[in-house]
Write a protein that holds these residues in place. Structure first.
Motif, short mmCIF file in Angstrom:
data_model
loop_
_atom_site.label_atom_id
_atom_site.label_comp_id
_atom_site.label_asym_id
_atom_site.label_seq_id
_atom_site.Cartn_x
_atom_site.Cartn_y
_atom_site.Cartn_z
N VAL A 91 0.85 -1.18 0.00
CA VAL A 91 0.00 0.00 0.00
C VAL A 91 0.89 1.24 0.00
N GLY A 92 0.60 2.17 -0.89
CA GLY A 92 1.42 3.38 -0.99
C GLY A 92 0.57 4.60 -1.23
N LEU A 137 -11.06 -6.39 -9.42
CA LEU A 137 -10.97 -6.20 -7.97
C LEU A 137 -9.54 -6.03 -7.51
N ALA A 138 -9.40 -5.42 -6.35
CA ALA A 138 -8.14 -5.40 -5.61
C ALA A 138 -8.47 -5.81 -4.19
N GLU A 139 -7.64 -6.66 -3.62
CA GLU A 139 -7.93 -7.18 -2.28
C GLU A 139 -6.65 -7.32 -1.47
N PRO A 140 -6.75 -7.24 -0.14
CA PRO A 140 -5.56 -7.43 0.71
C PRO A 140 -4.97 -8.82 0.48
N TYR A 141 -3.66 -8.88 0.53
CA TYR A 141 -2.96 -10.16 0.33
C TYR A 141 -1.73 -10.16 1.25
N GLY A 142 -1.98 -10.51 2.49
CA GLY A 142 -0.90 -10.46 3.46
C GLY A 142 -0.79 -9.09 4.08
N ALA A 195 -4.36 -7.79 -7.41
CA ALA A 195 -5.49 -7.52 -8.30
C ALA A 195 -5.94 -8.81 -8.96
N LEU A 196 -7.22 -8.88 -9.28
CA LEU A 196 -7.77 -10.05 -9.95
C LEU A 196 -9.03 -9.70 -10.71
N LEU A 197 -9.36 -10.57 -11.66
CA LEU A 197 -10.60 -10.44 -12.42
C LEU A 197 -11.68 -11.29 -11.76
N ASP A 198 -12.83 -10.69 -11.53
CA ASP A 198 -13.98 -11.43 -11.02
C ASP A 198 -14.70 -12.05 -12.21
N ARG A 199 -14.73 -13.39 -12.26
CA ARG A 199 -15.32 -14.09 -13.39
C ARG A 199 -16.82 -14.33 -13.23
N GLY A 200 -17.40 -13.93 -12.10
CA GLY A 200 -18.83 -14.12 -11.89
C GLY A 200 -19.13 -15.41 -11.15
N GLU A 201 -18.50 -16.48 -11.53
CA GLU A 201 -18.66 -17.76 -10.86
C GLU A 201 -17.28 -18.35 -10.59
N GLY A 202 -17.15 -18.99 -9.43
CA GLY A 202 -15.89 -19.61 -9.10
C GLY A 202 -14.86 -18.58 -8.66
N PRO A 203 -13.62 -19.02 -8.45
CA PRO A 203 -12.58 -18.10 -7.99
C PRO A 203 -12.20 -17.09 -9.07
#
Length: 378
Positions: A213-214, A259-264, A270-278
């Protein structure tokens, strides 16, 4: 008139980049529009032209020559011969249009035996508004003369030879006469047109890892894209929705959200939300997808999240952002590059965000609305 309703042609903007004698360019006048693509094979001078544009922008911001040109000899045309005093150099310039009409800036820089400005000319409305010249090589100064149109036609004073004189004028010119006010207005137009330039060249290898985070401001290599998404997703849902739509058009597979989410501790991914599944982590995306996402975010967000240096002078309504993108089409498929060009053209309609980019082949963009393609030859 509200700032957002101000006509685009009232915002100062560059309409021409001149490379009179710069690296591989001689006598080149490159037209600039809201979206400009410098197109040509390797060695044609695309990156050199972007470097000259960025150099002028940094000089207009008050940077010293040594910081802007760490290797000035590389900017000297290869076949340039030294004069009797063993001096060699280069010349660049530009034209800025706006409320004051076309204003030209031309700069001559000595690279050898020492780096210094040896000549600068600011002209507008058929008048030389500022002119500098190196009179005494033994002194670290140039002799400057600016238009006064008062009891004396010009005012003369020494200026440092390690930076541009144009951005210094507000501190030197009193603005008491019509001539002095004309000089100040022209200088302000040139500085506003040149500053707020952001060079970007997304580096996929750096965008795949979680980031700390910056500041939330996007770096030139876009390696902190996840951190910027963490900020922008909540700042402006409407703008984020446009970014998601762009991601959906340029990424393989379904995309419901980005999306962006905390990771440690203290880290974000960052990741793509595919709607279903991870979701799909950015670490699994291809180079083209990552470059596409980064450039789309740049074009959709503007100066608020970019590492730009916004000019302090002039009304906010007259400011704009210029994105310099080397390798704009690198790793992109035809659909991705066409989508990015459409985003750039739409951003340029209001005059707030302009784009100057380099591509290997510009034939695919020759007929695109709102796009100026400048074909360069080796």
């Amino acid at each position: 008139m509200a700032p957002e309703e101000r006509p685009a042609d009232q915002r100062p903007r560059l309409t021409e980049l001149r490379l009179s004698a710069f690296a591989g360019h001689r006598g080149a006048g490159l037209p600039l529009g809201a979206v400009t693509l410098f197109a040509g094979p390797s060695g044609s001078g695309k990156t050199t032209a972007l470097r000259a544009y960025e150099a002028l922008a940094r000089l207009a911001g008050g940077a010293e020559l040594g910081d802007v040109f760490p290797d000035p000899v590389a900017c000297v045309p290869e076949r340039a011969r030294p004069d009797a005093q063993h001096r060699r150099g280069f010349r660049i310039g530009c034209t800025a249009d706006g409320p004051e009409g076309p204003v030209r800036l031309d700069v001559a820089v000595q690279a050898e035996p020492e780096l210094r400005v040896v000549g600068e000319r600011l002209t507008g409305a058929g008048l030389v508004l500022l002119e500098t010249a190196l009179r005494d090589p033994g002194r670290p100064a140039v002799q400057a003369a600016w238009h006064t149109a008062g009891s004396a036609p010009v005012t003369r004073a020494p200026l440092p030879d390690d930076r541009l004189g144009t951005p210094m004028l507000p501190l030197r010119v009193a603005g008491k006469t019509d001539g002095q006010r004309q000089v100040l207005a022209a200088a302000e137009q040139m500085v506003l047109a040149l500053r707020s330039v952001v060079p970007v060249d997304p580096l996929p290898g750096r965008m795949r890892e979680p980031v700390p985070v910056g500041s939330g401001r996007l770096a030139a290599g876009c390696d902190n894209l996840a951190e910027v998404l963490w900020r922008t997703r909540g700042d402006c849902p409407r703008r984020h929705g446009r970014f998601v739509a762009a991601a959906r058009a340029g990424c393989a597979g379904p995309v419901e959200d980005v999306l962006a989410e905390p990771y440690g501790p203290g880290m974000i991914r960052a990741l793509l939300d595919r709607g279903e599944g991870p979701g799909t982590e950015f670490a699994r995306l291809g180079d083209g997808e990552l470059r596409y996402l980064a450039l789309a975010l740049v074009l959709l967000t503007g100066a608020g999240v970019l590492e730009a240096d916004p000019p302090g002078e002039g009304p906010v309504a007259l400011r704009s952002l210029t994105v310099l993108a080397d390798g704009f089409d690198r790793c992109l498929d035809p659909g991705q590059r066409a989508g990015l060009l459409a985003l750039a053209a739409k951003a340029g309609l209001g005059g707030r965000t302009r784009c100057v980019a380099a591509v290997s082949d510009g034939s695919w963009a020759d007929r695109a609305d709102g796009v100026t393609v400048v074909h360069l030859d080796p």
